[in-house]
Design a protein around this motif. Structure first.
Motif, PDB file in Angstrom:
ATOM      1  N   GLU A  57      -9.638  -1.638  -3.103  1.00 49.63           N
ATOM      2  CA  GLU A  57     -10.776  -2.543  -2.940  1.00 49.63           C
ATOM      3  C   GLU A  57     -11.690  -2.463  -4.154  1.00 49.63           C
ATOM      4  O   GLU A  57     -12.190  -3.477  -4.657  1.00 49.63           O
ATOM      5  CB  GLU A  57     -11.542  -2.166  -1.672  1.00 49.63           C
ATOM      6  CG  GLU A  57     -12.704  -3.091  -1.341  1.00 49.63           C
ATOM      7  CD  GLU A  57     -12.243  -4.449  -0.859  1.00 49.63           C
ATOM      8  OE1 GLU A  57     -12.946  -5.436  -1.142  1.00 49.63           O
ATOM      9  OE2 GLU A  57     -11.168  -4.521  -0.218  1.00 49.63           O
TER      10      GLU A  57
ATOM     11  N   PRO B 164      -4.207  10.034   0.496  1.00 46.27           N
ATOM     12  CA  PRO B 164      -3.759   9.332   1.698  1.00 46.27           C
ATOM     13  C   PRO B 164      -3.900   7.823   1.566  1.00 46.27           C
ATOM     14  O   PRO B 164      -4.650   7.318   0.717  1.00 46.27           O
ATOM     15  CB  PRO B 164      -4.677   9.886   2.799  1.00 46.27           C
ATOM     16  CG  PRO B 164      -5.888  10.370   2.079  1.00 46.27           C
ATOM     17  CD  PRO B 164      -5.424  10.851   0.740  1.00 46.27           C
ATOM     18  N   ALA B 165      -3.202   7.105   2.422  1.00 45.73           N
ATOM     19  CA  ALA B 165      -3.209   5.638   2.369  1.00 45.73           C
ATOM     20  C   ALA B 165      -4.616   5.075   2.531  1.00 45.73           C
ATOM     21  O   ALA B 165      -4.964   4.063   1.921  1.00 45.73           O
ATOM     22  CB  ALA B 165      -2.282   5.078   3.442  1.00 45.73           C
ATOM     23  N   THR B 166      -5.447   5.726   3.354  1.00 41.26           N
ATOM     24  CA  THR B 166      -6.816   5.230   3.547  1.00 41.26           C
ATOM     25  C   THR B 166      -7.625   5.299   2.249  1.00 41.26           C
ATOM     26  O   THR B 166      -8.393   4.392   1.931  1.00 41.26           O
ATOM     27  CB  THR B 166      -7.527   6.047   4.634  1.00 41.26           C
ATOM     28  OG1 THR B 166      -7.422   7.458   4.315  1.00 41.26           O
ATOM     29  CG2 THR B 166      -6.908   5.800   5.995  1.00 41.26           C
ATOM     30  N   THR B 167      -7.414   6.379   1.493  1.00 46.85           N
ATOM     31  CA  THR B 167      -8.099   6.505   0.207  1.00 46.85           C
ATOM     32  C   THR B 167      -7.590   5.477  -0.787  1.00 46.85           C
ATOM     33  O   THR B 167      -8.371   4.849  -1.517  1.00 46.85           O
ATOM     34  CB  THR B 167      -7.907   7.922  -0.359  1.00 46.85           C
ATOM     35  OG1 THR B 167      -8.439   8.873   0.562  1.00 46.85           O
ATOM     36  CG2 THR B 167      -8.614   8.075  -1.702  1.00 46.85           C
TER      37      THR B 167
ATOM     38  N   ALA C  17      -6.358   2.606  -0.101  1.00 50.89           N
ATOM     39  CA  ALA C  17      -6.886   1.301   0.308  1.00 50.89           C
ATOM     40  C   ALA C  17      -8.313   1.102  -0.194  1.00 50.89           C
ATOM     41  O   ALA C  17      -8.684   0.016  -0.654  1.00 50.89           O
ATOM     42  CB  ALA C  17      -6.828   1.172   1.827  1.00 50.89           C
ATOM     43  N   GLU C  18      -9.141   2.151  -0.114  1.00 47.71           N
ATOM     44  CA  GLU C  18     -10.509   2.062  -0.607  1.00 47.71           C
ATOM     45  C   GLU C  18     -10.533   1.865  -2.123  1.00 47.71           C
ATOM     46  O   GLU C  18     -11.320   1.073  -2.648  1.00 47.71           O
ATOM     47  CB  GLU C  18     -11.280   3.328  -0.234  1.00 47.71           C
ATOM     48  CG  GLU C  18     -11.502   3.486   1.268  1.00 47.71           C
ATOM     49  CD  GLU C  18     -12.103   4.836   1.616  1.00 47.71           C
ATOM     50  OE1 GLU C  18     -12.290   5.647   0.681  1.00 47.71           O
ATOM     51  OE2 GLU C  18     -12.370   5.086   2.804  1.00 47.71           O
TER      52      GLU C  18
ATOM     53  N   LEU D 287       0.823  -1.207   0.000  1.00 46.77           N
ATOM     54  CA  LEU D 287       0.000   0.000   0.000  1.00 46.77           C
ATOM     55  C   LEU D 287       0.857   1.258   0.000  1.00 46.77           C
ATOM     56  O   LEU D 287       0.565   2.233  -0.705  1.00 46.77           O
ATOM     57  CB  LEU D 287      -0.927  -0.020   1.224  1.00 46.77           C
ATOM     58  CG  LEU D 287      -1.976   1.086   1.320  1.00 46.77           C
ATOM     59  CD1 LEU D 287      -2.963   0.979   0.173  1.00 46.77           C
ATOM     60  CD2 LEU D 287      -2.700   1.011   2.655  1.00 46.77           C
TER      61      LEU D 287
END
Length: 435
Positions: free
Chosen positions: A136, A127-130, A132-133, A105
């Protein structure tokens, strides 16, 4: 963060263009850091590989250009902002897999272009959270390497490997990023019988077209056959990719034997709309021989009620270079066709099987469809006809293309072109036509 801007992209820095959110940058700094002193030696190979990946995933109205040494800017004017970021995430993942054999990631660096200052673009890293989404959404979340403190090593691809896809691609679904064993497992998990429904062209009283459809779908772990509407999204993508590839294969075989017919390929809105499905479909279309594109029509099916015109238009724009026409079905509950106007469709129609039992297809549905099509110079069609009354509604309204068991039975192998007039269709009992 600022990046120098190429003169040819100065328009991309305008507030109106950037407001669409359709401009992203894929950064190569993670690859450069891992390569270290070898970067100058493998740099051209990285550029070649990335450009190959971009060409395979972008549409005819999209653009990419290198910015400096470690960044590529991608503009997709007709694509939604989130979809652009999803596609860039997938491209960055595929690039790292090509050179490292794995991708974490933290190695995926995608920037959104948020403004322009003089001759530079202002970038904001997602950002990493985005990321990651987005991972998916495009089906790579399970393939991302887990952090373990290890530093990956960068391999130098041969001249041959720089110009080929590094992953096994199955004939069903999205097999990129998976081993051959994983791809084979996904294929065997879904079994499909393919049928070809004859499409009757009423104006010239001939069957010239066949629509390839999935029948008797079986999924591992379930006891009975499953209708396409009951499949999970991932299973439905596998099924629709199988239909696409099987239809093209049958078209190729039949033409080699001297038969001539046109082929309709159904693509459901909720499969072709998301980035993962769109990339897989367009990749398969690009592999198709150019000579066969003039024989194929794409049918965008299961269009939801109140669909946004932009979303449907983007699909039409993406498919138009790979076929003779793009057509779309209308949601059975709609009474407004505004989303189907002026977006490049060649025809609109209904799938009669989508109508609920309590509100069956009626004569006024056929008449409204025909009136709209005449005003907008579009063709008309009805799919899934199994009732003689619907045939009479279509005849009275002047619908041009009809298919279903009440017209002609499905077949496992298209027989080419043949004649079929109204008298033959209406005289045959329905029971003879069911298969």
């Amino acid at each position: 963060m600022l990046q120098s801007m190429s003169p040819i992209l100065s328009a991309a820095a305008s507030p109106a263009f950037l407001a669409k959110g359709c401009v992203n940058v894929v950064e190569l700094d993670a690859l450069k850091e891992i390569a270290g002193e070898r970067w100058p030696r493998i740099r051209d190979g990285v550029y070649a590989r990335l450009e190959f990946l971009l060409r395979s995933k972008l549409g005819p109205n999209d653009l990419f250009v290198r910015l400096g040494e470690t960044a590529y800017l991608i503009t997709m004017p007709t694509t939604e902002a989130d979809d652009v970021s999803a596609i860039c995430t997938r491209v960055a993942f595929d690039l790292h897999m090509s050179f490292l054999g794995e991708c974490g990631l933290a190695q995926i660096h995608v920037d959104a272009v948020v403004g322009g200052e003089d001759d530079a673009l202002v970038l904001r890293r997602l950002p990493a959270t985005t990321i990651a989404e987005l991972a998916e959404r495009v089906g790579i979340a399970d393939l991302l390497a887990k952090p373990d403190g290890m530093i990956p090593t960068l391999s130098e691809p041969s001249e041959h490997s720089q110009n080929r896809a590094p992953y096994h691609r199955s004939s069903h679904g999205n097999a990129r990023g998976r081993s051959p064993a994983q791809a084979a497992s996904a294929e065997s998990a879904v079994q499909i019988e393919h049928h070809f429904l004859p499409v009757w062209s009423v104006p010239n009283a001939a069957v010239t077209t066949y629509i390839c459809t999935p029948k008797a779908i079986r999924v591992a772990g379930r006891q009975s056959t499953i209708p396409a509407s009951a499949l999970e999204p991932r299973e439905r993508l596998i099924v629709e990719m199988s239909v696409l590839r099987h239809g093209i294969a049958e078209l190729t075989r039949s033409h080699q034997e001297g038969k001539r017919f046109l082929l309709n390929i159904p693509l459901s809105f909720d499969v072709f709309g998301p980035p993962a499905g769109r990339m897989e479909v367009l990749s398969a279309c690009r592999e198709m021989p150019h000579d066969f594109r003039s024989f194929i029509t794409y049918v965008i099916s299961n269009v939801p009620l109140g669909v946004g015109q932009t979303a449907l238009a983007n699909m039409v724009t993406a498919l138009n270079p790979f076929g003779r026409a793009v057509v779309a079905t209308v949601h059975p509950a709609t009474r407004a066709f505004s989303g189907y106007q002026g977006i490049g469709l060649k025809a609109v129609g209904y799938d009669v099987e989508e109508f609920p039992a309590r509100a069956k297809f009626a004569q006024d549905d056929a008449e409204r469809l025909a009136q709209f099509a005449r005003r907008n110079n579009l063709g008309t069609f009805l799919n899934g006809i199994c009732d003689k009354n619907v045939l009479k509604y279509a005849q009275d309204a002047g619908i041009q293309y009809l298919c279903g068991p009440a017209v002609a039975p499905p077949t496992t192998t298209p027989r080419g072109m043949w004649r079929l007039d109204w008298a033959q269709v209406l005289a045959k009992p329905e029971v003879e036509l069911w298969v």
